[in-house]
Each structure stands twice: as structure tokens, then as C-alpha cells.
Design an enzyme around this catalytic site. Sequence first.
Site: not given
Length: 580
Positions: A48, A117, A153
Site C-alpha cells: 500500500e 481505497k 488493506c
Amino acid sequence: MSKTPDRLVVALAQLNPVMGDIAGNLERARKARQEAAEQGADLVLFSELFLTGYPPEDMVTKPALEQACRQALDTLARETADGGPAMLVGLPWREGGKLHNAVAALDAGRILGVRFKADLPNYGVFDEKRVFAPGPMPGPLAVRGVRLGLPICEDIWGVDVVECLAETGAEILLVPNGSPYERNKADVRTNIAVARVRESGLPLVYLNQVGGQDELVFDGASFGLQADGALAFQFPAFVEHCATIVFERQGGGWRILPGDKAIVPEGPEADYAACVLGLKDYVEKNRFPGVVLGLSGGVDSAICAAMAVDALGPDRVHAVMMPYRYTSEESLRDARDCAAALGLRYDILSIAPAVEGLESVLAPLFAGRPRDVTEENLQSRARGTLLMSISNKFGSMVVTTGNKSEMSVGYATLYGDMNGGYNPIKDLYKMEVFRLSALRNRWKPPGAKGPDGIVIPENILTKPPTAELRENQKDQDSLPPYEILDDILECLVEQELPASAIVARGHDVATVRRIEHLLSIAEYKRRQSAPGVKITRRNFGRDRRYPITNAFRDRLEAPYMPDPALAPGPAGSISEAFDG
């Protein structure tokens, strides 16, 4: 029409990026891609926000940083025209005036696509909503003929993102992560990933960053799960590791060919490894030539010395014993023996001239007043000044050696033993320091640069702890036994239990009230303390954030039961009193 592939070789780059070193991280990505090409990989996955490092905090809002990241990404995209592996690279990406935490797919000399994200964490050490905007629910991205789901994530910690990917045709889940170490967190991650796999019926690769970044340590420990939740491979923890895995299409779905399954340390071994890595990377990434610390003959400074030697090697660690009239021969012997066992440089500097000089200067103002903690603190501050002077002269960073028990109740001296640049044991309670010290005498982490065997003399582990700032002083003169103190503190800090619940565990009422009070009034000291490795669920600083000016105290009274007659109606409703 191109044939759908039945095999996909993915290189996983579990690397240690340097925060803000865009050019350096670009070179790390290039090197990993070259190694992946030599291993026949079709694709390389990075962690990430790899180009910046994670977490970039407010730095990510700098336009110059965005520009540098985009320039680096474009460079990598152009280089994929060579026919080598495609790349999945994390970076901040601005679109429609909003900044996103993104992963970009690069292949055939261009940027194939970008995914954002969607679920931004905003708890504990995370505050991504402060700097990023959430992306829309993502669909899969086709790379080398395979529809890849790219949740980032936190996107897998809930159901929605993976469910959306599965429903829109994703075949494989590749998850770039910046997930910091926390005690017992590895099992939590695995359980979360297993839940997403079983819900979606898709194989999943969890790739995590490794390395220290200020208070946070990223443990790597990347892994892969088959579509049925079985473990396909496990990377080692706390070290960089790059390797390829192979997906094969079998019976209409994809399966990961089983790979190596490293043993991931748990419990005290993982805690110790995290402390060493955090200290190592803080020193290395900030380019200190080495470290200096006070070696008192006590357990806190002994374990910090051991961690420093394990992290950097004995040639880069300088220990200084600074005795005064209250320093015992036992402490002098224990410090000397610890230094010898670790093989580091060891010097003795008496603080008597400094302390007596300060007392002489202050004598006219202090005349007629009894000696108290003021004079004790002069000793600690003289030691802190000497260590900072050595740091200034030689460039070595001062290692701070206070534990979480002391920092909780303010049993530490500002500008004295709290001086320093970094504290590897800041998030370890005193009893944990003892346990990790005993552990280090029989074990050390893989790759540690310190010697094998007993490095912390047994006498340090068995004698009563003392600051030796007055005659016959023991820590337990001012504090409850550490077994009791640490349990109360864990209840107050990690669990946020009310004082009445802590008393119900069997603790003395007066002791609980006193410790709760000391914890509250020491906040101003903790705000001025050095950063240190996060180990527990709630470390001081990034996790537990309390106001300094704060009059609230848990008075151990019976819980107040709200009066139902005073309660409003359901949220958003209009009560009858305002009808008509």
C-alpha cells in the site's frame, strides 16, 4: 480474440520503503521488477502506498509529493513497454479534485487503470479520512487477461468491497497492505482474510509492508489463501522477502500452487523482534551513525542495550555509566558485566561535579528548604545533559530507556532520563521488560547482530528495581509492586475499565484511585516523550490521545443510571411536546 490464460505468475514484493524517498522507492520497485522478470513473473505486486511509504500522514497533501509520485509512476509505466512483468503500485492519486489512496496497474508501456481505497480507516493509529477521500465501490481490473480484484488493506476488513468485486467478476483477490504490528494481530488478519475468501469463493493474496516508520513497525508476514480458506504460503515476518507464487486455473477457478510456509514468531518473540526492527529503521532511515545510552545496571537500560546491539551491531552502540554517591557497587558491576557480554563500548562518567555545581548555583534560592525530589531530578538531568552532549559531539542518537509503567504514572524526569531520540521499550510494561530480558538470554531474532547466550546478567533480572536517586531507594517505595501496577495500568489504558471494575478484580481501592490519578496528571510528560515502538493495542501517542488540561477523575462512585423520563425520543424524531 486472445485466449484466457490458465496460469499467472505473481511476484510479491514484501519490501521496506523509506517514507518520502520517492526516488529511492522507485529504484526499489525497479529492482524488484528485474528480479521478478528473471523468475518468469507476469506481474509484480507492491504494498500500500509503496511510492511514498505508509502512513504518509499530512505530508501526502503536499502538491510536490503528488507530482513526484506521478512522475515516478509514469517512469515505471513507460518501462513496462519492455515486455517484462506488469506492475501493481500503490501511490496517492488525485482525481476530480479529490486525493485517493490508490493502486495503479502498469503494463505494455502505459497505465492500464487505477483503483481507489473505498473503506478508509479512522481509528487507533489510522486517520486516513483526514487526508484521503474514499473511492467508489471498485470493480475488477483486467491484467494479463485475468480479472483482478484489488481491495486495499482496510477494504477487506468489512464485507462490502470484496462482495462487490466478486459480484462484478473478479477472479483473484490481490490485497496491498500497510498493516502495522500489534500484539496478537497476525491471527486477526488471517481470520479477516479467511472470512472474505469464504464469502467470495476467491483465492486471496495478502501482501504487507515491512519495516519501521516512526512509532509503527510493519511486520510483513504476507500470506496467501486458497478459495476454500486453506493457507497456500506464508512469508517470514520482520524481514524483506520477495518471491513468486503461481496461480493455475483449475475447474473453472484459480488455485495457488502451495509454497513455503515460514514460521511467524508470536508473543514475546514477536514483541522483541518488533522493538529491534523499529529501533534499527529509526536509526538507519534517519542516518544516525550509531546510538548512545545510559547503562545504569538496571533491567530497562540493559534490554535497550541488547536491542541496540541486535539492531545495529556492538560497534555502533556506546553505553555510558554515570554514577553518583547513591550508585551501588552492585549496579556498577552489573552494568560492566552487561556491557562486556554485549561487546559494546563502555565508559564511566561521574556526575558528581555537575550535580554539586548545580546545587551550588541554586543554593541561595533553596536556602532553608529541605532536600526533596528536586535534588533527585538534578541527578537525572545531569545524566541527560551528558548523554545529549555526547550525541551532539559525535552524532549518535540517544536511546531513551523508560518503560510503559513508568511513563504511565510519571515515574520519569523531564529533560533527564526522558531525554533521547527513540525509545524501543516505550510500549512495554515493566513485567514485560523482565520477560523479554529473560527471553533474550536464551534466544535472539533471526538476523540479530548481537551475541548468542546470556547478555543480561542474572542479577539484573532478580534484584529489586531502583532509580538510585537517594539512599536505599527502591521503586516499590513510591509505587505498588509491578505485578499489581501493571495489571491496574493495563485495565486503565488498554481496556478503559472504570475504577470500580478494577477494584472488583481484587485491587485495593486506594491504590486504584492513586494510580488513576497519577496516570491522568502525567499526560504532560508523555506529550514530551521520545517516540517509541508500538506493541500493545493502545500505545501512548498515536493510539491513546488525552487532553493535558483535564479535571475529570473516575471517583469510584456507583455508575449513574440515566433518568428515562429525561431521555429524548429516537434520534431525529420530534417529541410530542413540539407537536402541533
